[in-house]
Design a protein around this motif. Sequence first.
Motif, PDB file in Angstrom:
ATOM      1  N   MET A 194       0.825  -1.204   0.000  1.00 33.49           N
ATOM      2  CA  MET A 194       0.000   0.000   0.000  1.00 33.49           C
ATOM      3  C   MET A 194       0.862   1.258   0.000  1.00 33.49           C
ATOM      4  O   MET A 194       0.532   2.258  -0.633  1.00 33.49           O
ATOM      5  CB  MET A 194      -0.918   0.001   1.224  1.00 33.49           C
ATOM      6  N   VAL A 195       2.004   1.208   0.707  1.00 34.16           N
ATOM      7  CA  VAL A 195       2.874   2.387   0.811  1.00 34.16           C
ATOM      8  C   VAL A 195       3.743   2.537  -0.433  1.00 34.16           C
ATOM      9  O   VAL A 195       3.811   3.608  -1.044  1.00 34.16           O
ATOM     10  CB  VAL A 195       3.754   2.290   2.072  1.00 34.16           C
ATOM     11  N   CYS A 196       4.419   1.458  -0.806  1.00 33.41           N
ATOM     12  CA  CYS A 196       5.353   1.545  -1.939  1.00 33.41           C
ATOM     13  C   CYS A 196       4.611   1.683  -3.265  1.00 33.41           C
ATOM     14  O   CYS A 196       5.005   2.479  -4.121  1.00 33.41           O
ATOM     15  CB  CYS A 196       6.243   0.310  -1.967  1.00 33.41           C
ATOM     16  N   ASP A 197       3.574   0.864  -3.452  1.00 37.00           N
ATOM     17  CA  ASP A 197       2.699   0.990  -4.629  1.00 37.00           C
ATOM     18  C   ASP A 197       3.473   0.926  -5.941  1.00 37.00           C
ATOM     19  O   ASP A 197       3.138   1.607  -6.909  1.00 37.00           O
ATOM     20  CB  ASP A 197       1.906   2.303  -4.552  1.00 37.00           C
ATOM     21  N   GLY A 198       4.561   0.144  -6.002  1.00 41.21           N
ATOM     22  CA  GLY A 198       5.330  -0.013  -7.225  1.00 41.21           C
ATOM     23  C   GLY A 198       5.273  -1.444  -7.721  1.00 41.21           C
ATOM     24  O   GLY A 198       5.212  -2.395  -6.930  1.00 41.21           O
ATOM     25  N   LYS A 199       5.294  -1.634  -9.023  1.00 42.98           N
ATOM     26  CA  LYS A 199       5.206  -2.972  -9.598  1.00 42.98           C
ATOM     27  C   LYS A 199       6.445  -3.807  -9.303  1.00 42.98           C
ATOM     28  O   LYS A 199       6.404  -5.037  -9.416  1.00 42.98           O
ATOM     29  CB  LYS A 199       4.985  -2.873 -11.106  1.00 42.98           C
ATOM     30  N   ALA A 200       7.529  -3.152  -8.946  1.00 40.74           N
ATOM     31  CA  ALA A 200       8.754  -3.890  -8.643  1.00 40.74           C
ATOM     32  C   ALA A 200       8.701  -4.552  -7.274  1.00 40.74           C
ATOM     33  O   ALA A 200       9.522  -5.428  -6.980  1.00 40.74           O
ATOM     34  CB  ALA A 200       9.962  -2.954  -8.718  1.00 40.74           C
ATOM     35  N   PHE A 201       7.745  -4.166  -6.425  1.00 38.68           N
ATOM     36  CA  PHE A 201       7.703  -4.678  -5.047  1.00 38.68           C
ATOM     37  C   PHE A 201       7.567  -6.191  -5.020  1.00 38.68           C
ATOM     38  O   PHE A 201       8.372  -6.898  -4.402  1.00 38.68           O
ATOM     39  CB  PHE A 201       6.550  -4.012  -4.292  1.00 38.68           C
ATOM     40  N   LEU A 202       6.583  -6.741  -5.696  1.00 34.31           N
ATOM     41  CA  LEU A 202       6.371  -8.187  -5.697  1.00 34.31           C
ATOM     42  C   LEU A 202       7.380  -8.902  -6.579  1.00 34.31           C
ATOM     43  O   LEU A 202       7.737 -10.056  -6.314  1.00 34.31           O
ATOM     44  CB  LEU A 202       4.951  -8.503  -6.159  1.00 34.31           C
ATOM     45  N   ALA A 203       7.858  -8.233  -7.650  1.00 35.90           N
ATOM     46  CA  ALA A 203       8.826  -8.869  -8.543  1.00 35.90           C
ATOM     47  C   ALA A 203      10.132  -9.174  -7.831  1.00 35.90           C
ATOM     48  O   ALA A 203      10.860 -10.094  -8.227  1.00 35.90           O
ATOM     49  CB  ALA A 203       9.089  -7.970  -9.748  1.00 35.90           C
ATOM     50  N   PHE A 204      10.441  -8.452  -6.750  1.00 39.51           N
ATOM     51  CA  PHE A 204      11.667  -8.697  -5.988  1.00 39.51           C
ATOM     52  C   PHE A 204      11.378  -9.406  -4.664  1.00 39.51           C
ATOM     53  O   PHE A 204      12.204  -9.388  -3.750  1.00 39.51           O
ATOM     54  CB  PHE A 204      12.399  -7.387  -5.741  1.00 39.51           C
ATOM     55  N   GLY A 205      10.197 -10.014  -4.565  1.00 37.26           N
ATOM     56  CA  GLY A 205       9.907 -10.877  -3.423  1.00 37.26           C
ATOM     57  C   GLY A 205       9.161 -10.226  -2.292  1.00 37.26           C
ATOM     58  O   GLY A 205       8.867 -10.875  -1.280  1.00 37.26           O
ATOM     59  N   GLY A 206       8.820  -8.953  -2.394  1.00 37.17           N
ATOM     60  CA  GLY A 206       8.104  -8.289  -1.327  1.00 37.17           C
ATOM     61  C   GLY A 206       8.974  -8.035  -0.115  1.00 37.17           C
ATOM     62  O   GLY A 206      10.204  -8.220  -0.137  1.00 37.17           O
ATOM     63  N   GLY A 207       8.356  -7.621   0.977  1.00 37.59           N
ATOM     64  CA  GLY A 207       9.094  -7.368   2.209  1.00 37.59           C
ATOM     65  C   GLY A 207      10.142  -6.284   2.037  1.00 37.59           C
ATOM     66  O   GLY A 207       9.996  -5.344   1.255  1.00 37.59           O
ATOM     67  N   TYR A 208      11.243  -6.444   2.802  1.00 38.15           N
ATOM     68  CA  TYR A 208      12.316  -5.454   2.744  1.00 38.15           C
ATOM     69  C   TYR A 208      12.967  -5.426   1.363  1.00 38.15           C
ATOM     70  O   TYR A 208      13.314  -4.347   0.857  1.00 38.15           O
ATOM     71  CB  TYR A 208      13.365  -5.763   3.815  1.00 38.15           C
ATOM     72  N   GLU A 209      13.145  -6.598   0.744  1.00 37.39           N
ATOM     73  CA  GLU A 209      13.769  -6.654  -0.576  1.00 37.39           C
ATOM     74  C   GLU A 209      12.922  -5.919  -1.610  1.00 37.39           C
ATOM     75  O   GLU A 209      13.449  -5.204  -2.467  1.00 37.39           O
ATOM     76  CB  GLU A 209      13.967  -8.113  -1.005  1.00 37.39           C
ATOM     77  N   GLY A 210      11.602  -6.098  -1.541  1.00 41.30           N
ATOM     78  CA  GLY A 210      10.723  -5.404  -2.481  1.00 41.30           C
ATOM     79  C   GLY A 210      10.749  -3.901  -2.289  1.00 41.30           C
ATOM     80  O   GLY A 210      10.789  -3.132  -3.261  1.00 41.30           O
ATOM     81  N   ALA A 211      10.747  -3.462  -1.013  1.00 47.05           N
ATOM     82  CA  ALA A 211      10.807  -2.027  -0.733  1.00 47.05           C
ATOM     83  C   ALA A 211      12.142  -1.449  -1.179  1.00 47.05           C
ATOM     84  O   ALA A 211      12.208  -0.328  -1.715  1.00 47.05           O
ATOM     85  CB  ALA A 211      10.582  -1.780   0.751  1.00 47.05           C
ATOM     86  N   SER A 212      13.240  -2.208  -0.974  1.00 44.44           N
ATOM     87  CA  SER A 212      14.558  -1.727  -1.398  1.00 44.44           C
ATOM     88  C   SER A 212      14.626  -1.578  -2.917  1.00 44.44           C
ATOM     89  O   SER A 212      15.246  -0.634  -3.428  1.00 44.44           O
ATOM     90  CB  SER A 212      15.645  -2.707  -0.917  1.00 44.44           C
ATOM     91  N   ALA A 213      14.011  -2.524  -3.628  1.00 51.66           N
ATOM     92  CA  ALA A 213      14.003  -2.436  -5.088  1.00 51.66           C
ATOM     93  C   ALA A 213      13.246  -1.191  -5.552  1.00 51.66           C
ATOM     94  O   ALA A 213      13.715  -0.464  -6.443  1.00 51.66           O
ATOM     95  CB  ALA A 213      13.371  -3.695  -5.678  1.00 51.66           C
TER      96      ALA A 213
END
Length: 748
Positions: free
Chosen positions: A659-678
């Motif tokens: 909800m916060v990041c709202d970027g398509k890369a979030f799930l593509a990089f596994g979500g969580g901290y890794e998704g937010a970092s991406a």
Amino acid sequence: RADSPDARRLAIPPNTHHAPPRLHGRGMLTRQRRVVWEMLGAKMFTSGVGSPAWAPGASIGASATAGFPTRTGRASRGLSRLGRAVTWRRDTSFARRALSSFDGHGRNAASRDSVGGRNIANHALSVPPQEVTEEDADSEDYDPGGGPNILRFNGDTLMLHQSLMNGSTSRARRAAAQGFDFAVDDTGDGALPATRPGDPSSVAEKAKNLSGLIDEVAVVETLADAKRVLKILMDNVGDADRPVYHAIDTEVSHIEVADQTPVGHGNVTCFSVYCGPDVDFSPNPGVGKPKTLLWVDTMTLGDDGWEVFRPYFESGDVKKAWHNYSFDRHVIENHCGIELKGFAADTMHMARLWNSNRKLEGGYSLEALSSDPKVMSDAGEMFSDAGEDLIRSKRSIKKIFGKPKLKKDGTPGKTVVLPPVQEIQVDPEQRQTWIEYSALDAQATWFLRESLEAKLRGIDCEACPILSAKTDFKKSNNLWEFYTHYLRPFGEVLTDMEHNGMFVDKEHLASAEIVALADKKLAEEYFRGWAIAKCPAAEHMNVGSGIQVRQLLFAGAKHKKRDKEGVPHKKNFAMVSPEWTAWDLNGREGKAPKKAATFELFGITKRNLTPPAFTTTGLPAVSGLVLRQLAGKAGAARAVVDGWNALSDSEKTDDALKMVCDGKAFLAFGGGYEGASACAAIDALNDVAAIDTLLSNFIIPLQSDNLRGKTGRVHAALNINTETGYGLARFPNPDTLFTAPGRIHYVP
């Protein structure tokens, strides 16, 4: 007919000989209408009456009862269209020549019109075969007199001369289909042999080389000649109802058009004027071939020449037409303090008003417009007997005067470069061609304006109730009136704004550049550090390379066209070896190591990313818009990563983070901290691109003198030729400052 003394025929092989077809279709001339047209034409132009019989308020007389169609109904739309096209400004002589291109009395008259001593075949316009139906012969009670039928209504489907599908009879069309084209009759015997395209004797080849145009040009190189032609120019202004339009074009040196504003930059080396086929600039009018084109050598005349022509350029009574008025106005006003007046038309703006979607049809350059049959069809209608001799399209300066760039070994390369304009003009071997080239620009502009006015007059214009209720509202019955009431004055205002310019704080821009470069470096390091953790070779990558960024984010993505190769899973890229770089930095002592090296990039996503968009080549796009979709809201993901330890467990769930990041890369990089970092890293990469745009398009250019005039003010170019319909500033575009999220602090 072969027995006619002025027969105009094509030498077609016997197997292509067929009876003239009968043409039918919306707006086409029927047999009855052709007969009535001939009857009316004979009365109209033998009575000495200057106003055409179909003009408002004119009496048609007996011809109306003889079957002449009224202006209402589908059958008469084509005739009323031609009436509108000719009424406003065609005099008797040109109307007679226009009528002579029709079948009947005008075609078979004892005296045949000619242009410059050359008999011109009436094939300037014709109807494409797919737009008509054919019959074996015309009605038996009407004999058209043989030869091609020139049917010129229904302008959207008309084609100009020199087209492979041209020809208004089945014979001509079949000849064109076999690769034949039409030639101009120089022999005077009426025969027009068919020639194949590329034949040096064809009209197309002659026009391509500007052959013979010099005979129509009055060259001004002395002050005495300048004063003589000035009187001719000032004597041919027409009146309010029938102005004589003066099409003017300039050639300019000492300016880099792509980088410099014309305000305060550029010297006019020559200018050309064309006022139509009626205005003769010859020293002895009536003797020899008329010189309807004027070419003035301002390099030779100098400031004294500009003073001679000052009354002409500063006269509001002389109606001047231009193509890209903005540029010509500014470069002319660079000389002797001249204040240009009399702006009457900008064919670039007129063309956009007529068709605002020419991006895929060549755009709005003079070359693209004047060579487009659809654009020039109405000029051909009014001046069909002029043919190729008058209605010529502009030719590319680089194609005519460009020279191959020499390689190191002295041999010519593939790159074509253009010598400086001032050198071309004084080169004895190229001077004649240069005069023809520059004079043709004015002539092409004149015919383009004529055609566009006819088109705009034929398009009705009705204002909405809100506009029509305004006190200063000017009613416009058609788009030509709308252009004269609103768009033309608006064009003048735009050039006034460009001329006045704006003040920009140069010192503030210099400090903004320092801040922007520092921010860009931080953003690059942020993205590179994240990428190295997943692909160590990313240490050597160029963050600004779309190809390398695509390899990291979209490895394995398929091509938009399934039969072509997509993005590979791994790819090697060239680089300078670290050993060579160190050797170079240390003074290049000792033996030089190998300079070339490679590094390998591979995909770093955990799940394949679906490309939000594709490039024109079919590969996944990595533009700013795409990166923004991948990263989500600007700065949101970076705030999450920077404050990760302060987040509660509920705030670290995938649903909450998504909800916060709202970027398509979030799930593509596994979500969580890794998704937010991406998302945060891609957000930084997007900032790199945005800052680069600000630096290259605004901050750096505005510090140079290229966009500054003599007063130090910045003179941007204002443009109304936009797809969305609103005006904008380009070169530079201040909107750039506000389209880069988070970068508003760079605004001066």
